[in-house]
Design a protein around this motif. Structure first.
Motif, PDB file in Angstrom:
ATOM      1  N   VAL A 188       6.306  -4.091  -4.723  1.00 29.90           N
ATOM      2  CA  VAL A 188       7.732  -3.639  -4.767  1.00 29.90           C
ATOM      3  C   VAL A 188       8.352  -4.251  -3.482  1.00 29.90           C
ATOM      4  N   PRO A 189       9.819  -3.971  -3.733  1.00 30.68           N
ATOM      5  CA  PRO A 189      10.558  -4.531  -2.610  1.00 30.68           C
ATOM      6  C   PRO A 189      10.345  -3.838  -1.263  1.00 30.68           C
ATOM      7  N   GLY A 190      10.317  -4.848  -0.359  1.00 32.47           N
ATOM      8  CA  GLY A 190      10.286  -4.294   1.145  1.00 32.47           C
ATOM      9  C   GLY A 190       8.695  -3.615   1.586  1.00 32.47           C
ATOM     10  N   LEU A 191       7.878  -3.972   0.672  1.00 35.00           N
ATOM     11  CA  LEU A 191       6.537  -3.342   0.661  1.00 35.00           C
ATOM     12  C   LEU A 191       5.958  -3.803   2.184  1.00 35.00           C
ATOM     13  N   GLU A 192       5.269  -2.633   2.672  1.00 30.39           N
ATOM     14  CA  GLU A 192       4.555  -3.002   3.728  1.00 30.39           C
ATOM     15  C   GLU A 192       2.996  -1.958   3.960  1.00 30.39           C
ATOM     16  N   ARG A 193       2.171  -2.720   4.429  1.00 29.84           N
ATOM     17  CA  ARG A 193       0.871  -1.951   4.514  1.00 29.84           C
ATOM     18  C   ARG A 193       0.850  -0.747   5.323  1.00 29.84           C
ATOM     19  N   SER A 194       0.388   0.350   4.896  1.00 30.51           N
ATOM     20  CA  SER A 194       0.159   1.519   5.637  1.00 30.51           C
ATOM     21  C   SER A 194      -1.214   2.265   5.203  1.00 30.51           C
ATOM     22  N   LYS A 195      -1.670   3.288   5.802  1.00 27.94           N
ATOM     23  CA  LYS A 195      -2.782   4.041   5.243  1.00 27.94           C
ATOM     24  C   LYS A 195      -2.482   4.656   3.888  1.00 27.94           C
ATOM     25  N   GLN A 196      -1.172   5.092   3.892  1.00 27.92           N
ATOM     26  CA  GLN A 196      -0.888   5.805   2.639  1.00 27.92           C
ATOM     27  C   GLN A 196      -0.606   4.731   1.364  1.00 27.92           C
ATOM     28  N   VAL A 197      -0.201   3.690   1.733  1.00 32.48           N
ATOM     29  CA  VAL A 197      -0.310   2.591   0.596  1.00 32.48           C
ATOM     30  C   VAL A 197      -1.555   2.131   0.248  1.00 32.48           C
ATOM     31  N   ASP A 198      -2.366   1.779   1.332  1.00 30.87           N
ATOM     32  CA  ASP A 198      -3.722   1.265   1.113  1.00 30.87           C
ATOM     33  C   ASP A 198      -4.593   2.476   0.317  1.00 30.87           C
ATOM     34  N   GLY A 199      -4.287   3.863   0.573  1.00 33.71           N
ATOM     35  CA  GLY A 199      -5.075   4.870  -0.110  1.00 33.71           C
ATOM     36  C   GLY A 199      -4.528   4.692  -1.507  1.00 33.71           C
ATOM     37  N   ALA A 200      -3.252   4.556  -1.686  1.00 35.35           N
ATOM     38  CA  ALA A 200      -2.781   4.769  -3.237  1.00 35.35           C
ATOM     39  C   ALA A 200      -3.335   3.357  -3.990  1.00 35.35           C
ATOM     40  N   VAL A 201      -3.442   2.229  -3.461  1.00 38.55           N
ATOM     41  CA  VAL A 201      -3.975   1.208  -4.180  1.00 38.55           C
ATOM     42  C   VAL A 201      -5.218   1.254  -4.372  1.00 38.55           C
ATOM     43  N   THR A 202      -6.001   1.769  -3.464  1.00 43.80           N
ATOM     44  CA  THR A 202      -7.376   2.022  -3.733  1.00 43.80           C
ATOM     45  C   THR A 202      -7.933   2.896  -4.717  1.00 43.80           C
ATOM     46  N   THR A 203      -6.996   3.832  -4.768  1.00 44.38           N
ATOM     47  CA  THR A 203      -7.232   5.022  -5.864  1.00 44.38           C
ATOM     48  C   THR A 203      -7.119   4.320  -7.142  1.00 44.38           C
ATOM     49  N   ALA A 204      -5.969   3.578  -7.366  1.00 42.40           N
ATOM     50  CA  ALA A 204      -5.471   2.868  -8.688  1.00 42.40           C
ATOM     51  C   ALA A 204      -6.754   1.950  -8.997  1.00 42.40           C
ATOM     52  N   LEU A 205      -7.116   1.035  -7.916  1.00 38.58           N
ATOM     53  CA  LEU A 205      -8.312   0.109  -8.363  1.00 38.58           C
ATOM     54  C   LEU A 205      -9.558   0.884  -8.689  1.00 38.58           C
ATOM     55  N   ALA A 206      -9.906   1.694  -8.193  1.00 43.76           N
ATOM     56  CA  ALA A 206     -11.258   2.486  -8.417  1.00 43.76           C
ATOM     57  C   ALA A 206     -11.088   2.918  -9.801  1.00 43.76           C
ATOM     58  N   ALA A 207      -9.948   3.629 -10.583  1.00 43.54           N
ATOM     59  CA  ALA A 207      -9.616   4.003 -11.586  1.00 43.54           C
ATOM     60  C   ALA A 207      -9.820   2.662 -12.692  1.00 43.54           C
ATOM     61  N   ALA A 208      -9.231   1.471 -12.296  1.00 46.48           N
ATOM     62  CA  ALA A 208      -9.349   0.462 -13.054  1.00 46.48           C
ATOM     63  C   ALA A 208     -10.916  -0.133 -13.199  1.00 46.48           C
ATOM     64  N   GLN A 209     -11.620   0.019 -12.006  1.00 43.85           N
ATOM     65  CA  GLN A 209     -12.830  -0.377 -12.140  1.00 43.85           C
ATOM     66  C   GLN A 209     -13.671   0.457 -12.894  1.00 43.85           C
ATOM     67  N   ARG A 210     -13.536   1.865 -12.850  1.00 39.76           N
ATOM     68  CA  ARG A 210     -14.248   2.488 -13.756  1.00 39.76           C
ATOM     69  C   ARG A 210     -14.337   2.298 -15.283  1.00 39.76           C
ATOM     70  N   ARG A 211     -13.133   2.104 -15.674  1.00 40.96           N
ATOM     71  CA  ARG A 211     -12.723   1.587 -16.957  1.00 40.96           C
ATOM     72  C   ARG A 211     -13.223   0.106 -17.454  1.00 40.96           C
ATOM     73  N   ALA A 212     -12.932  -0.677 -16.406  1.00 44.32           N
ATOM     74  CA  ALA A 212     -13.807  -2.213 -16.682  1.00 44.32           C
ATOM     75  C   ALA A 212     -15.246  -2.011 -16.687  1.00 44.32           C
ATOM     76  N   LEU A 213     -16.004  -1.179 -15.926  1.00 43.63           N
ATOM     77  CA  LEU A 213     -17.561  -1.002 -16.270  1.00 43.63           C
ATOM     78  C   LEU A 213     -17.600  -0.367 -17.598  1.00 43.63           C
ATOM     79  N   ALA A 214     -16.906   0.642 -17.908  1.00 46.13           N
ATOM     80  CA  ALA A 214     -17.193   1.461 -19.038  1.00 46.13           C
ATOM     81  C   ALA A 214     -17.245   0.499 -20.321  1.00 46.13           C
ATOM     82  N   ILE A 215     -16.255  -0.619 -20.302  1.00 47.25           N
ATOM     83  CA  ILE A 215     -16.268  -1.406 -21.685  1.00 47.25           C
ATOM     84  C   ILE A 215     -17.048  -2.537 -21.784  1.00 47.25           C
ATOM     85  N   ARG A 216     -18.016  -2.753 -20.644  1.00 44.46           N
ATOM     86  CA  ARG A 216     -18.617  -4.096 -20.648  1.00 44.46           C
ATOM     87  C   ARG A 216     -19.527  -4.112 -21.871  1.00 44.46           C
TER      88      ARG A 216
END
Length: 216
Positions: A188-216
């Motif tokens: 997103v414009p002006g994006l900077e890393r922070s604990k909050q941002v990292d946490g949100a990205v990690t949560t979304a990635l974990a959801a994507a990974q669960r679904r990726a593993l489920a369809i293999r």
């Protein structure tokens, strides 16, 4: 020098602007192929509309590019002020790119200190048999490369800043578990890393990974 997991990721265009780029763990397709849009591409189901909105802060529902093979899948959503891209690939396929990546790093001239040389030697030894890695071996290599790059011991997820355009940066997060590598690009414009941002990205990635593993 940073021999990181992201070093094994290629670069792919992420939008209509020629200056727009982001990390992508699968081989880069041609611009024509990247422009293909198939909302039924498996990766397009890896994040729900609610999860995408939570990550970005507003709705981001338009699929602007997809790419896939029998083993890998990619989906990219884009809005006027946001970008999300999810890619998944079997870890052994990702690992096959590592020897050439390390070889290019060795030629780059970035190996200057004794610590750099020690890390390079460790990386070269690690990826020597990458062409025949099992899923577990590939994810183990992911973890070791993450540690070499400064991640905590045993890390299965990495997060780095990546260039999206001349003016903007994005966050690239990758995880490797159960023989599958999944990556999420977020900007997103002006994006900077922070604990909050990292946490949100990690949560979304974990959801994507669960679904990726489920369809293999």
């Amino acid at each position: 020098m940073a021999i990181t997991v992201a070093a094994g990721l290629s670069v792919a265009a992420c939008g209509g602007d020629d200056d727009t780029k982001a990390a992508d763990p699968t081989p880069t397709a041609s611009p024509t192929t990247q422009a293909t849009v198939d909302p039924k591409e498996p990766a397009c189901s890896f994040l729900t509309a609610a999860e995408r909105k939570k990550l970005v802060g507003s709705a981001i529902d338009q699929v602007v590019a997809t790419s896939g093979t029998p083993d890998s899948s990619q989906c990219r959503w884009q809005a006027s002020s946001a970008l999300i891209q999810v890619t998944t690939v079997p870890a052994p396929a990702w690992a096959k790119s590592l020897p050439s990546v390390v070889a290019e790093l060795e030629k780059s001239g970035d190996i200057r200190t004794s610590a750099d040389k020690k890390e390079l030697a460790r990386a070269k030894k690690l990826v020597a048999g990458a062409d025949s890695f099992s899923g577990q071996q590939a994810c183990d290599a992911f973890t070791t490369l993450a540690e070499i790059g400064g991640a905590k011991k045993g890390a299965t997820t990495t997060i780095t800043l990546v260039p999206i355009s001349k003016a903007e940066s994005g966050i690239s997060a990758q995880t490797c578990t159960s023989g599958q590598l999944t990556s999420l690009i977020y900007s997103v414009p002006g994006l900077e890393r922070s604990k909050q941002v990292d946490g949100a990205v990690t949560t979304a990635l974990a959801a994507a990974q669960r679904r990726a593993l489920a369809i293999r």
